[in-house]
Design an enzyme around this catalytic site. Structure first.
Site, PDB file in Angstrom:
ATOM      1  N   GLU A 142     -26.224  24.555  13.335  1.00 53.00           N
ATOM      2  CA  GLU A 142     -26.881  24.601  14.677  1.00 53.00           C
ATOM      3  C   GLU A 142     -25.949  25.104  15.774  1.00 53.00           C
ATOM      4  O   GLU A 142     -24.748  24.886  15.853  1.00 53.00           O
ATOM      5  CB  GLU A 142     -27.148  22.940  15.046  1.00 53.00           C
ATOM      6  CG  GLU A 142     -27.601  22.637  16.449  1.00 53.00           C
ATOM      7  CD  GLU A 142     -27.989  21.085  16.794  1.00 53.00           C
ATOM      8  OE1 GLU A 142     -28.031  20.462  15.846  1.00 53.00           O
ATOM      9  OE2 GLU A 142     -27.711  20.917  17.740  1.00 53.00           O
ATOM     10  N   GLU A 170     -27.191  23.159  27.132  1.00 51.48           N
ATOM     11  CA  GLU A 170     -27.501  21.864  26.821  1.00 51.48           C
ATOM     12  C   GLU A 170     -26.919  20.973  27.930  1.00 51.48           C
ATOM     13  O   GLU A 170     -25.682  21.237  28.228  1.00 51.48           O
ATOM     14  CB  GLU A 170     -27.128  21.245  25.246  1.00 51.48           C
ATOM     15  CG  GLU A 170     -27.621  20.123  25.003  1.00 51.48           C
ATOM     16  CD  GLU A 170     -27.149  19.534  23.587  1.00 51.48           C
ATOM     17  OE1 GLU A 170     -26.288  20.122  23.009  1.00 51.48           O
ATOM     18  OE2 GLU A 170     -27.605  18.493  22.884  1.00 51.48           O
TER      19      GLU A 170
HETATM   20  C1  LIG Z   1     -33.280  18.493  21.761  1.00 49.06           C
HETATM   21  O1  LIG Z   1     -32.157  19.370  21.696  1.00 49.06           O
HETATM   22  C2  LIG Z   1     -30.800  19.040  21.282  1.00 49.06           C
HETATM   23  C3  LIG Z   1     -30.246  20.099  21.492  1.00 49.06           C
HETATM   24  O2  LIG Z   1     -28.862  19.994  20.879  1.00 49.06           O
HETATM   25  C4  LIG Z   1     -31.017  18.037  20.158  1.00 49.06           C
HETATM   26  O3  LIG Z   1     -29.637  17.475  19.844  1.00 49.06           O
HETATM   27  C5  LIG Z   1     -31.823  17.084  19.965  1.00 49.06           C
HETATM   28  O4  LIG Z   1     -31.974  16.378  18.780  1.00 49.06           O
HETATM   29  C6  LIG Z   1     -33.286  17.519  20.543  1.00 49.06           C
HETATM   30  N1  LIG Z   1     -34.188  16.695  20.617  1.00 49.06           N
HETATM   31  C7  LIG Z   1     -35.221  16.867  19.605  1.00 49.06           C
HETATM   32  C8  LIG Z   1     -34.988  17.434  18.330  1.00 49.06           C
HETATM   33  O5  LIG Z   1     -36.355  16.352  19.859  1.00 49.06           O
END
Ligand SMILES: *[C@@H]1O[C@H](CO)[C@@H](O)[C@H](O)[C@H]1NC(C)=O
Ligand SMILES: *[C@@H]1O[C@H](CO)[C@@H](O)[C@H](O)[C@H]1NC(C)=O
Length: 318
Positions: A132, A137
């Site tokens: 990832e 962020e």
């Molecule tokens: C949204 O983005 C972040 C990016 O790092 C992630 O950690 C998080 O799980 C995400 N939310 C989701 C997948 O719904």
């Protein structure tokens, strides 16, 4: 011994982080976001107070639209939520997957309200086996931007000495998702306007990520940056990352076999609320936000009227 080697062979390290030229593989703008990306209505694995809706719902509620040619992604900003329901929002993932590549995001605006946790990122199937890369962020509108890798065990970054404008966050050198509460190996941006209200006030900017077997780099150029590469500015069909200068984050392969920790990745655009990071009581309180995260997000829909991404284009090069 290590320092002697680097004194004797400085060119070896420098050579390993050289860029390259790439050709356009996918250019997404305007309505093409609706076909190049899939809207994923699934539960947030990070426990956010969110209800990810499907494409039809997102379009009928105006959560996804194209305004003056610019793609926008926004959450519901009219509903008071009861009984722990999540706020409607959107998560979208590129239909195509990419191994070594460059991605450039041209972004005008991002969510910056209390309780928000927006991200522009990539990940692969069978997480974390294919890695990832978090390019943009943060939470509660508070910078600096975080650029982070999350991987299977056996991948880390040096705590210092990297040629980048950002800084490795204290203690966050191990990219392994199974340690440190999955903080990943994380770099705080060296730019105060790469995230949140400061980013929006400056009219946005460009983020780029280059993944090669030797390194993963993330760049940021604010609108008006005098060092903005001309190929990024014009969205050229051919780019040369050798001319892009020092990145904001550099993740070298010195303590991480990038090929074995990263596989085919999808590009993701998502906006969640509260949950494991934004909603952590100490994080939320230190962001200068009122009440508790879940209470604020549930009861103040109008706070999210401007909590939107506006993205003129995303381009991928290989
Ligand atoms: C949204 O983005 C972040 C990016 O790092 C992630 O950690 C998080 O799980 C995400 N939310 C989701 C997948 O719904
Ligand atoms: C890419 O830029 C580097 C550095 O300026 C230059 O040496 C190289 O020739 C360029 N490559 C191409 C194909 O133009």
């Amino acid at each position: 011994m290590r320092s002697m080697l680097s004194t004797l062979f400085p060119l070896t390290l420098a050579g390993s982080t050289l860029g390259a030229t790439y050709n356009i593989a996918k250019s997404t703008e305007g309505n093409a976001f609706f076909t190049d990306f899939n809207v994923i209505a699934e539960a947030d694995p990070t426990h956010g107070l969110v209800n990810y809706v499907n494409l039809a719902t997102a379009q009928s509620q105006g959560l996804l639209r194209v305004v003056n040619g610019n793609f926008q992604l926004r959450p519901d900003s009219t509903t008071v939520l009861t009984n722990g329901a999540g706020r409607n929002s959107v998560r979208m993932e590129s239909a195509a997957q990419y191994d070594n590549h460059v991605v450039v995001f041209n972004v005008n605006h991002m969510p910056a309200a209390c309780g928000t946790w927006p991200a522009l990122w990539e990940y692969g199937p069978n997480w974390p086996a294919n890695g990832e890369v978090d390019i943009v962020e943060g939470v509660n509108g508070v910078g600096p931007n975080s650029m982070t890798l999350h991987t299977s065990p056996g991948c880390s970054i040096p705590a210092s000495g990297l040629a980048m404008t950002g800084t490795v966050k204290p203690g966050d050198t191990n990219c392994d998702t199974s340690v440190n509460g999955n903080s990943g190996c994380s770099v705080a941006s060296g730019f105060s306007n790469a995230y949140g209200a400061a980013f929006n006030a400056n009219g946005g900017g460009w983020y780029a990520m280059e993944r090669t077997p030797s390194f993963i780099k993330v760049w940021f150029w604010p609108r008006g940056a005098s060092n903005l590469p001309s190929d990024v500015n014009s969205g050229a069909n051919t780019i040369n990352t050798s001319n892009w200068g020092e990145p904001d984050a550099l993740f070298p392969n010195t303590n991480c076999n990038i090929d074995s920790h990263f596989g085919p990745n999808n590009i993701v655009i998502n906006l969640t609320f509260c949950g494991d990071w934004a909603g952590q009581a100490s994080v939320y309180a230190s962001s200068g936000c009122p009440s508790t995260c879940n209470d604020f997000v549930s009861n103040n829909p109008s706070a999210f009227a401007n909590a939107y991404f506006e993205i003129p284009w995303v381009k991928v090069y290989q």
